[in-house]
Design a protein around this motif. Structure first.
Motif, PDB file in Angstrom:
ATOM      1  N   SER A 243     -71.824   4.646  84.478  1.00 20.80           N
ATOM      2  CA  SER A 243     -72.855   4.745  85.507  1.00 20.80           C
ATOM      3  C   SER A 243     -72.439   4.032  86.781  1.00 20.80           C
ATOM      4  CB  SER A 243     -74.160   4.153  84.987  1.00 20.80           C
ATOM      5  OG  SER A 243     -73.968   2.782  84.751  1.00 20.80           O
ATOM      6  N   GLN A 244     -71.316   3.291  86.722  1.00 20.71           N
ATOM      7  CA  GLN A 244     -70.834   2.674  87.963  1.00 20.71           C
ATOM      8  C   GLN A 244     -69.321   2.522  87.918  1.00 20.71           C
ATOM      9  OE1 GLN A 244     -71.442   0.522  85.199  1.00 20.71           O
ATOM     10  NE2 GLN A 244     -72.734  -0.974  86.205  1.00 20.71           N
TER      11      GLN A 244
ATOM     12  N   LYS B 284     -67.030  11.401  90.948  1.00 18.28           N
ATOM     13  CA  LYS B 284     -68.461  11.552  90.595  1.00 18.28           C
ATOM     14  C   LYS B 284     -68.630  12.860  89.875  1.00 18.28           C
ATOM     15  CE  LYS B 284     -70.669   9.434  94.512  1.00 18.28           C
ATOM     16  NZ  LYS B 284     -71.147   9.719  95.826  1.00 18.28           N
ATOM     17  N   LEU B 285     -69.570  12.906  88.908  1.00 23.66           N
ATOM     18  CA  LEU B 285     -69.886  14.202  88.318  1.00 23.66           C
ATOM     19  C   LEU B 285     -71.357  14.262  87.912  1.00 23.66           C
ATOM     20  CD1 LEU B 285     -68.510  14.468  84.707  1.00 23.66           C
ATOM     21  CD2 LEU B 285     -68.253  12.417  86.026  1.00 23.66           C
ATOM     22  N   PRO B 286     -71.918  15.474  87.889  1.00 21.08           N
ATOM     23  CA  PRO B 286     -73.331  15.578  87.511  1.00 21.08           C
ATOM     24  C   PRO B 286     -73.499  15.259  86.036  1.00 21.08           C
ATOM     25  CG  PRO B 286     -72.373  17.764  87.895  1.00 21.08           C
ATOM     26  CD  PRO B 286     -71.314  16.771  88.184  1.00 21.08           C
ATOM     27  N   TYR B 287     -74.573  14.547  85.711  1.00 10.84           N
ATOM     28  CA  TYR B 287     -74.788  14.143  84.321  1.00 10.84           C
ATOM     29  C   TYR B 287     -76.269  14.289  83.989  1.00 10.84           C
ATOM     30  CZ  TYR B 287     -73.988  11.416  80.049  1.00 10.84           C
ATOM     31  OH  TYR B 287     -73.872  11.017  78.753  1.00 10.84           O
TER      32      TYR B 287
ATOM     33  N   ALA C 241     -72.912  10.601  87.273  1.00  5.96           N
ATOM     34  CA  ALA C 241     -72.058   9.721  86.462  1.00  5.96           C
ATOM     35  C   ALA C 241     -70.714   9.588  87.159  1.00  5.96           C
ATOM     36  CB  ALA C 241     -71.885  10.313  85.072  1.00  5.96           C
ATOM     37  N   TYR C 242     -69.939   8.617  86.697  1.00  6.27           N
ATOM     38  CA  TYR C 242     -68.601   8.402  87.258  1.00  6.27           C
ATOM     39  C   TYR C 242     -67.589   8.417  86.126  1.00  6.27           C
ATOM     40  CZ  TYR C 242     -71.313   6.588  91.177  1.00  6.27           C
ATOM     41  OH  TYR C 242     -72.202   6.450  92.212  1.00  6.27           O
ATOM     42  N   LEU C 243     -66.381   8.851  86.458  1.00  2.16           N
ATOM     43  CA  LEU C 243     -65.293   8.701  85.482  1.00  2.16           C
ATOM     44  C   LEU C 243     -64.754   7.278  85.614  1.00  2.16           C
ATOM     45  CD1 LEU C 243     -63.285  12.044  85.780  1.00  2.16           C
ATOM     46  CD2 LEU C 243     -64.883  11.347  83.986  1.00  2.16           C
ATOM     47  N   ALA C 244     -64.511   6.634  84.479  1.00  4.12           N
ATOM     48  CA  ALA C 244     -64.109   5.222  84.501  1.00  4.12           C
ATOM     49  C   ALA C 244     -62.826   5.018  85.292  1.00  4.12           C
ATOM     50  CB  ALA C 244     -63.933   4.711  83.072  1.00  4.12           C
ATOM     51  N   GLN C 245     -62.864   4.067  86.240  1.00  2.89           N
ATOM     52  CA  GLN C 245     -61.658   3.690  87.000  1.00  2.89           C
ATOM     53  C   GLN C 245     -60.806   2.731  86.181  1.00  2.89           C
ATOM     54  OE1 GLN C 245     -64.066   1.955  90.139  1.00  2.89           O
ATOM     55  NE2 GLN C 245     -62.831   3.048  91.657  1.00  2.89           N
TER      56      GLN C 245
ATOM     57  N   ASP D 198     -77.105  -1.879  90.775  1.00  2.00           N
ATOM     58  CA  ASP D 198     -76.120  -0.956  90.211  1.00  2.00           C
ATOM     59  C   ASP D 198     -75.329  -1.595  89.068  1.00  2.00           C
ATOM     60  OD1 ASP D 198     -76.879   0.804  92.128  1.00  2.00           O
ATOM     61  OD2 ASP D 198     -75.070   0.640  93.365  1.00  2.00           O
ATOM     62  N   PHE D 199     -75.301  -2.931  89.041  1.00  2.00           N
ATOM     63  CA  PHE D 199     -74.431  -3.627  88.078  1.00  2.00           C
ATOM     64  C   PHE D 199     -75.230  -4.358  86.994  1.00  2.00           C
ATOM     65  CE2 PHE D 199     -72.096  -3.110  92.012  1.00  2.00           C
ATOM     66  CZ  PHE D 199     -70.889  -2.562  91.561  1.00  2.00           C
TER      67      PHE D 199
END
Ligand code: AMO
Length: 431
Positions: free
Chosen positions: A160-161, A171-174, A179-183, A381-382
Motif C-alpha cells: 500500500s506504500q 502503481k496499479l489498480p487494486y 496498490a504499489y509494487l514493492a520497491q 500513509d505509513f
C-alpha cells in the motif's frame, strides 16, 4: 548397469567399456566419409560421440534434442579421456536453424538480439555459465545466513506504500484502490525483526519504475535482503556483509571452476574491505583526480574512480562508503548520534558499481515520526509501519545486495541485463 538409465556426459569416464544412454542437445555434427562425429551437450558438459556403419552421414540440425546409446571407449584424443561409440541415436525433438550461431565461444549478435532470443542465447556455454554461477551466489548467500541462524522470509510484493520514497514506484489498480509494487522488502523485513525473529533474509524480486535506460538499472531485479535485530551499531552490519561475500566467493570458486574458466574469470581471495566516509571519499576524489562530487553523494564517475584508487592502494575490489547525509537517505535511516546531519549508513561499491545499500534503522517511535514528517511525507500513509514501533522494537539494521549487479561485477559483465535471465527495462517486457 541398466543401459536405459541415463548417464550424464560428465559421468561417462566412470563407465568405460559399458553401454550407456545419453540425452542432450546436438552441439555440432561433422560428417566425414566413413564416420560422423557428434558433439553432444547436456547440463553437465559435452562429449564426442562417434557414429559409424549405418549411422554415418547423420543428418540433424544443431540444438536438436536427442537420446543415444553407445559404448564408452577410452581415448587419449579427448580431454575427458573417453568418447562414445554410438549404436543407436534418436531425435527426441528437432530444432529449426538458430537465428544466430550459439555454439561459437561468443555469440556474435548485438545485445538486443541476444535478449530477444534469450532461451536460445542461453544454449551458449558462456551465457549458460552466468546463470549457473548466479544460482550458486544465491545458494551461498542462503547457506551462510542459515548457518548463522537467520530465517528466510517471504513478504508481499503488492503493497500500500512505497518503501524507498521517490517517484520510482509502479502503481496499479487494486479492487477500487491503488496498490504499489514493492520497491524493496524494507518495511516487512523490519516488521519480521519486530515480530521477534531477530535475524531474517529474503531473496525476491523488487520493482523500480526507473526511467534510466542505463547499463546498471533494471525495472525488476532480485534483491538479497538481510536484517538483524539487537545490533550494537552499523559497523556490525558491514562486518557481516564482508564475511558473507567472502563465503559467496569461496563457494563460487569451489563449485563453479569450469564456468569461471569458460568466462576467463579468476576470483580474488577477499579480505577485510576498506571503509571510507563519504566526506573522505569526496576528499580523495578531489585530491587525486580533481573531481568534484554532487552534494552529499558520489556520482557514477566518482564511484568508478574511488574504486580504482582503492584497488591500487589496498588491492581490494570492494570498498564501503559510509555516513551519507540524512537528507540523501530514506526516512527509516538512523542519524549519527554525534551529528544528526549524517547517518549510520553505508553503500558497498564493487569494481566501480554500487551493489549494496544498508545501515542502522530508527527504532524509536517518536524519532521515526519526526523523520517521516521532516521528509515531507504523509504520516498516515505509513501508519501500518510506524505503529509497530510502539511495541518494543530493538535496535536493528540491515542491507540489500542487488543480485544482478553482483553477478555482473563478479563476471566482468558490462551490462546488468546480461546478468539477468529475462530482463525488464523501459523497452522490454518480453520474453
Ligand atoms: P537501494 O535502493 O540502494 O536500497 O537498493 C539496494 C541495492 O539494490 C540494487 N539496485 C538495483 N539493481 C538493479 N536495477 C535497479 N534499478 C536497482 N536499484 C537498486 C543495487 C543497490 O545497491 N532498502 C534498501 C536496502 C537496505 O537498507 O537494507 C534498498 O533497497 O545493488
Amino acid at each position: 548397469m541398466d543401459k536405459n538409465q541415463r548417464v550424464l556426459t560428465s559421468e561417462c569416464s566412470e563407465h568405460v567399456n559399458e553401454v550407456v544412454c545419453l540425452k542432450g542437445w546436438i552441439h555440432r555434427v561433422r560428417n566425414l566419409r566413413k564416420v560422423s562425429f557428434v558433439i553432444l551437450k547436456d547440463r553437465s558438459g559435452m562429449i564426442q560421440c562417434v557414429l559409424g556403419g549405418e549411422l554415418t552421414n547423420f543428418k540433424c540440425t544443431n540444438e536438436s534434442a536427442v537420446e543415444l546409446s553407445g559404448k564408452v571407449v577410452s581415448t587419449a584424443q579427448q580431454e575427458s579421456g573417453v568418447e562414445i561409440h554410438v549404436d543407436d541415436i534418436k531425435v527426441l525433438s528437432p530444432s529449426v536453424p538458430m537465428p544466430f550461431e550459439v555454439n561459437n565461444d561468443d555469440i556474435e549478435a548485438n545485445l538486443d538480439i541476444v535478449l530477444n532470443h534469450r532461451v536460445l542465447s542461453m544454449r551458449n556455454q558462456k551465457v549458460q555459465s552466468i546463470f549457473k554461477i548466479q544460482s550458486k551466489i544465491v545458494e551461498a548467500f542462503q547457506e551462510y545466513l542459515r548457518n548463522k541462524s537467520f530465517i528466510q522470509i517471504f513478504t508481499p510484493k503488492l503493497t500500500s506504500q512505497g518503501a524507498e520514497g521517490g517517484a520510482n514506484v509502479f502503481k496499479l489498480p487494486y479492487f477500487g484502490k491503488e496498490a504499489y509494487l514493492a520497491q524493496s522488502p524494507q518495511f516487512y523485513k523490519q516488521k519480521m525483526i519486530s515480530a521477534g525473529y531477530e535475524r531474517v533474509f529474503e531473496v525476491a524480486p523488487v520493482f523500480r519504475a526507473e526511467e534510466h535506460n542505463s547499463s546498471r538499472h533494471l525495472n525488476e531485479y532480485t534483491s538479497m535482503d538481510v536484517e538483524v535485530g539487537f545490533i550494537d551499531g552499523y559497523e556490525e552490519l558491514m562486518k557481516l556483509e564482508n564475511q558473507l561475500l567472502i563465503h559467496i566467493f569461496q563457494m563460487v570458486k569451489q563449485s563453479c571452476s569450469n564456468e569461471l574458466r569458460l568466462l576467463n574469470i579468476e576470483l580474488p581471495e577477499l579480505k577485510v574491505f576498506p571503509k571510507l566516509s563519504l566526506l573522505e571519499a569526496q576528499h580523495i576524489l578531489m585530491e587525486q583526480f580533481e573531481k568534484t562530487s554532487p552534494k552529499g553523494d558520489l556520482d557514477r564517475e566518482g564511484e568508478k574512480l574511488i574504486s580504482e584508487y582503492i584497488e591500487k592502494e589496498f588491492s581490494s575490489p570492494f570498498v564501503f562508503i559510509t555516513n551519507y547525509p540524512t537528507d540523501k537517505r530514506p526516512m527509516y535511516t538512523m542519524p549519527n548520534q554525534n551529528n544528526i546531519e549524517w547517518t549510520d549508513s553505508f553503500d558497498l561499491i564493487y569494481k566501480g558499481v554500487e551493489i549494496t545499500s544498508g545501515g542502522q534503522r530508527i527504532h524509536d517511535y517518536h524519532q521515526l515520526i519526526k523523520s517521516i514528517v521532516s521528509k515531507g511525507l504523509i504520516l498516515d500513509d505509513f501508519k501500518s509501519y510506524t505503529d509497530i514501533f510502539q511495541y518494543g522494537v530493538p535496535p536493528h539494521g540491515g542491507f540489500a545486495i542487488g543480485l544482478e549487479r553482483l553477478t555482473a561485477q563478479m563476471l566482468d559483465i558490462k551490462n546488468v541485463r546480461e546478468a539477468t535471465a529475462f530482463p525488464r527495462d523501459c523497452d522490454r517486457l518480453t520474453p
